[in-house]
Design an enzyme around this catalytic site. Structure first.
Site, PDB file in Angstrom:
ATOM      1  N   LYS A 112       0.860  -1.186   0.000  1.00 20.15           N
ATOM      2  CA  LYS A 112       0.000   0.000   0.000  1.00 20.15           C
ATOM      3  C   LYS A 112       0.889   1.227   0.000  1.00 20.15           C
ATOM      4  O   LYS A 112       2.017   1.199   0.499  1.00 20.15           O
ATOM      5  CB  LYS A 112      -0.883   0.011   1.244  1.00 20.15           C
ATOM      6  CG  LYS A 112      -2.108   0.871   1.126  1.00 20.15           C
ATOM      7  CD  LYS A 112      -3.312   0.073   0.652  1.00 20.15           C
ATOM      8  CE  LYS A 112      -4.581   0.884   0.793  1.00 20.15           C
ATOM      9  NZ  LYS A 112      -5.760   0.051   0.684  1.00 20.15           N
TER      10      LYS A 112
HETATM   11  P1  NAD Z   1     -13.985   7.310  -2.392  1.00 19.61           P
HETATM   12  O1  NAD Z   1     -12.949   8.341  -2.206  1.00 19.61           O
HETATM   13  O2  NAD Z   1     -14.522   6.998  -3.739  1.00 19.61           O
HETATM   14  O3  NAD Z   1     -15.271   7.657  -1.471  1.00 19.61           O
HETATM   15  C1  NAD Z   1     -15.179   7.976  -0.121  1.00 19.61           C
HETATM   16  C2  NAD Z   1     -16.564   8.432   0.320  1.00 19.61           C
HETATM   17  O4  NAD Z   1     -16.539   8.661   1.725  1.00 19.61           O
HETATM   18  C3  NAD Z   1     -17.027   9.753  -0.319  1.00 19.61           C
HETATM   19  O5  NAD Z   1     -18.405   9.680  -0.616  1.00 19.61           O
HETATM   20  C4  NAD Z   1     -16.800  10.767   0.793  1.00 19.61           C
HETATM   21  O6  NAD Z   1     -17.676  11.896   0.682  1.00 19.61           O
HETATM   22  C5  NAD Z   1     -17.156   9.904   1.984  1.00 19.61           C
HETATM   23  N1  NAD Z   1     -16.675  10.442   3.243  1.00 19.61           N
HETATM   24  C6  NAD Z   1     -15.456  10.951   3.551  1.00 19.61           C
HETATM   25  N2  NAD Z   1     -15.446  11.385   4.827  1.00 19.61           N
HETATM   26  C7  NAD Z   1     -16.681  11.137   5.324  1.00 19.61           C
HETATM   27  C8  NAD Z   1     -17.305  11.373   6.548  1.00 19.61           C
HETATM   28  N3  NAD Z   1     -16.649  11.959   7.526  1.00 19.61           N
HETATM   29  N4  NAD Z   1     -18.598  10.986   6.716  1.00 19.61           N
HETATM   30  C9  NAD Z   1     -19.281  10.401   5.707  1.00 19.61           C
HETATM   31  N5  NAD Z   1     -18.746  10.159   4.524  1.00 19.61           N
HETATM   32  C10 NAD Z   1     -17.466  10.528   4.320  1.00 19.61           C
HETATM   33  O7  NAD Z   1     -13.388   6.003  -1.692  1.00 19.61           O
HETATM   34  P2  NAD Z   1     -13.829   4.489  -1.953  1.00 19.61           P
HETATM   35  O8  NAD Z   1     -13.005   3.933  -3.044  1.00 19.61           O
HETATM   36  O9  NAD Z   1     -15.305   4.387  -2.003  1.00 19.61           O
HETATM   37  O10 NAD Z   1     -13.278   3.816  -0.608  1.00 19.61           O
HETATM   38  C11 NAD Z   1     -13.987   3.924   0.612  1.00 19.61           C
HETATM   39  C12 NAD Z   1     -13.359   2.980   1.620  1.00 19.61           C
HETATM   40  O11 NAD Z   1     -13.384   1.645   1.106  1.00 19.61           O
HETATM   41  C13 NAD Z   1     -11.896   3.239   1.964  1.00 19.61           C
HETATM   42  O12 NAD Z   1     -11.689   2.820   3.296  1.00 19.61           O
HETATM   43  C14 NAD Z   1     -11.143   2.319   1.017  1.00 19.61           C
HETATM   44  O13 NAD Z   1      -9.843   2.002   1.496  1.00 19.61           O
HETATM   45  C15 NAD Z   1     -12.060   1.120   1.067  1.00 19.61           C
HETATM   46  N6  NAD Z   1     -11.960   0.214  -0.083  1.00 19.61           N
HETATM   47  C16 NAD Z   1     -12.153   0.654  -1.350  1.00 19.61           C
HETATM   48  C17 NAD Z   1     -12.114  -0.257  -2.398  1.00 19.61           C
HETATM   49  C18 NAD Z   1     -12.393   0.148  -3.811  1.00 19.61           C
HETATM   50  O14 NAD Z   1     -12.485  -0.733  -4.681  1.00 19.61           O
HETATM   51  N7  NAD Z   1     -12.600   1.412  -4.114  1.00 19.61           N
HETATM   52  C19 NAD Z   1     -11.819  -1.609  -2.154  1.00 19.61           C
HETATM   53  C20 NAD Z   1     -11.625  -2.024  -0.834  1.00 19.61           C
HETATM   54  C21 NAD Z   1     -11.704  -1.101   0.194  1.00 19.61           C
END
Ligand code: NAD
Length: 435
Positions: A112
């Site tokens: 990462k």
């Molecule tokens: P992203 O950046 O696309 O979306 C993040 C979302 O969280 C946004 O809607 C943002 O507005 C919201 N957010 C941020 N702070 C917030 C708060 N205080 N309260 C409410 N909402 C809030 O990110 P993502 O790709 O959707 O990833 C989200 C999580 O999932 C992360 O922990 C990431 O590591 C994990 N993840 C993502 C993937 C993937 O395929 N994208 C895979 C596994 C894990």
């Protein structure tokens, strides 16, 4: 719920506790437990951005590789662009990536990294140049490549940025006389010449719902019509809601960084998404009453909570007020160890991140394997439907194994996920890995 230095330390300590516990349950020798808590690479350093106005600015970048027994296989893990990115933060994430990969049966080591930057403060050309500087730095150190370390999108990065990574890598390697590989990065755009895979965008969210249905069948005997609340409306949250809606589950609340919306009768998801596409936020959607994210987590008439934003959302403070019976971790590390203990005492079932959100990395693995033509029989070669079906098969097989181990070892699903993953690949560690 903010990621602080203190939370980062806690996150890492918590991962080490899980590894020690898995080691104890599996009766592993100390040296194997120690090596599982170790890293093959910890790189951190400044990279230079030439800003649009001619000025220069340095940003901290990093990449961490967990120690893996698969010496002939690459590392795999996301690139995060977020102001709090650091080597310290990425250590825990790299180990979690290994656990996630091993849990679904992928023979790669976790990694990462990312850049300590808020991408919304940069112009598009600046974001491209910063990404290129990050790739250059990794090429110079020989720590990126289809058979070395394969990044993917994470918080603050997307398919466009992955495409820039691939382009830059190809350009630089061609300069050095090597054949460029599309498999240097996953989560690329789909279409001729882009070499991404259909289904990657939806994979994590769709996987979250597949795991939820499986857990409901296993623990309640039927799926029924669970009332769902989702915190976070980015890649994971959006597609989790899309899939829940397609399965006719009432989605009663959603939120993002600006705030949320609640409707006891279930939100009109089609209308919500129409508004979201225009406003770029779910906050202010007129089809329900405005709530905060904190209120969403403690709603009374919700069966399933799906955190899909950042880390450390559930704490000792709010865990006693959670009414849902299930927490399905779409985000990475949304539950603090204190909250975990409270949920366990209260009988709330937590399906851990390393299982619940592993759909994304599974399809990333398919993309990499297709790009490299590895011939792995688990990799679906068809369209989006075929890819998502293949992902679901791998994900649910590991969910079953994790649940069986939770029963066998009389432990939580989180500990069982670590046990299942480590039991699968720890035997491959031999004394040569300690050298
Ligand atoms: P992203 O950046 O696309 O979306 C993040 C979302 O969280 C946004 O809607 C943002 O507005 C919201 N957010 C941020 N702070 C917030 C708060 N205080 N309260 C409410 N909402 C809030 O990110 P993502 O790709 O959707 O990833 C989200 C999580 O999932 C992360 O922990 C990431 O590591 C994990 N993840 C993502 C993937 C993937 O395929 N994208 C895979 C596994 C894990």
């Amino acid at each position: 719920m903010v990621t602080t230095t203190e939370n980062t330390t806690k996150h890492f300590d918590n991962i080490i506790v899980r590894i020690n516990e898995a080691g104890r349950l599996l009766n592993l020798p100390d040296w194997k437990v120690e090596i599982l808590s170790d890293f093959k690479l910890e790189w951190g350093g400044g990279i230079l951005l030439y800003k649009d106005d001619g000025s220069k600015k340095t940003y901290k970048a990093c990449r961490v590789w967990h120690r893996s027994p698969h010496t002939d296989k690459p590392h795999k893990g996301g690139d995060r662009y977020h102001p709090l990115v650091s080597v310290d933060m990425m250590r825990a994430h790299a180990i979690e990536m290994s656990i996630k990969l091993w849990l679904v049966g992928i023979q790669m080591g976790g990694s990462k990294g990312g850049i300590a930057v808020d991408p919304s403060t940069l112009s598009r050309p600046e974001l491209k140049r910063l990404t290129e500087a990050y790739v250059d730095e990794r090429i110079a150190r020989n720590i990126i490549g289809p058979l070395l370390d394969v990044p993917a999108p994470d918080v603050g990065t997307n398919a466009q940025i992955m495409h820039w990574v691939r382009q830059r890598y190809a350009q630089r390697k061609r300069e050095r006389g090597f054949e460029p590989f599309a498999g240097v990065v996953t989560g690329k755009p789909v279409g001729y010449g882009f070499d991404g895979i259909e289904g990657r965008t939806e994979a994590t969210g769709y996987g979250v719902i597949a795991v939820l249905e499986h857990a409901l069948k296993r623990f309640c005997g039927k799926v029924g019509k669970p009332r769902i609340a989702v915190m976070g409306y980015g890649n994971v949250g959006y597609y989790t809601v899309e899939r829940a809606h397609a399965r006719h589950f009432p989605v009663v609340a959603v939120s993002d960084v600006r705030g949320g919306v609640y409707n006891a009768n279930g939100l009109d998801v089609a209308e919500l998404n129409k508004c979201f596409r225009e406003a770029k936020t779910v906050f202010g959607f007129p089809g329900g009453e405005a709530i905060t994210s904190e209120e969403l987590l403690t709603l009374e008439d919700v069966d399933v909570l799906i955190p899909a934003a950042l880390e450390h959302v559930f704490t000792a403070k709010n865990a006693p007020n959670v009414h849902a019976k299930f927490v399905i971790e779409g985000a990475n590390s949304p539950t603090t160890p204190e909250a975990d203990r409270i949920f366990e005492d209260r009988g709330i079932i937590v399906v851990p991140d390393v299982c619940a959100n592993a759909g994304g990395v599974t399809v990333s693995f398919f993309e990499w394997a297709r790009n490299l033509n590895t011939g792995d029989p688990r990799v679906p070669m068809g369209d989006k439907k075929d890819v998502l079906a293949g992902m679901t098969r791998m994900l649910l097989a590991s969910t079953d194994e994790m649940c069986a181990n939770a029963e066998k070892y009389k432990t939580t699903l989180r500990n069982a996920a670590f046990v299942t993953a480590i039991d699968r690949f720890a035997p491959l560690f031999t004394a040569k890995h300690t050298a």
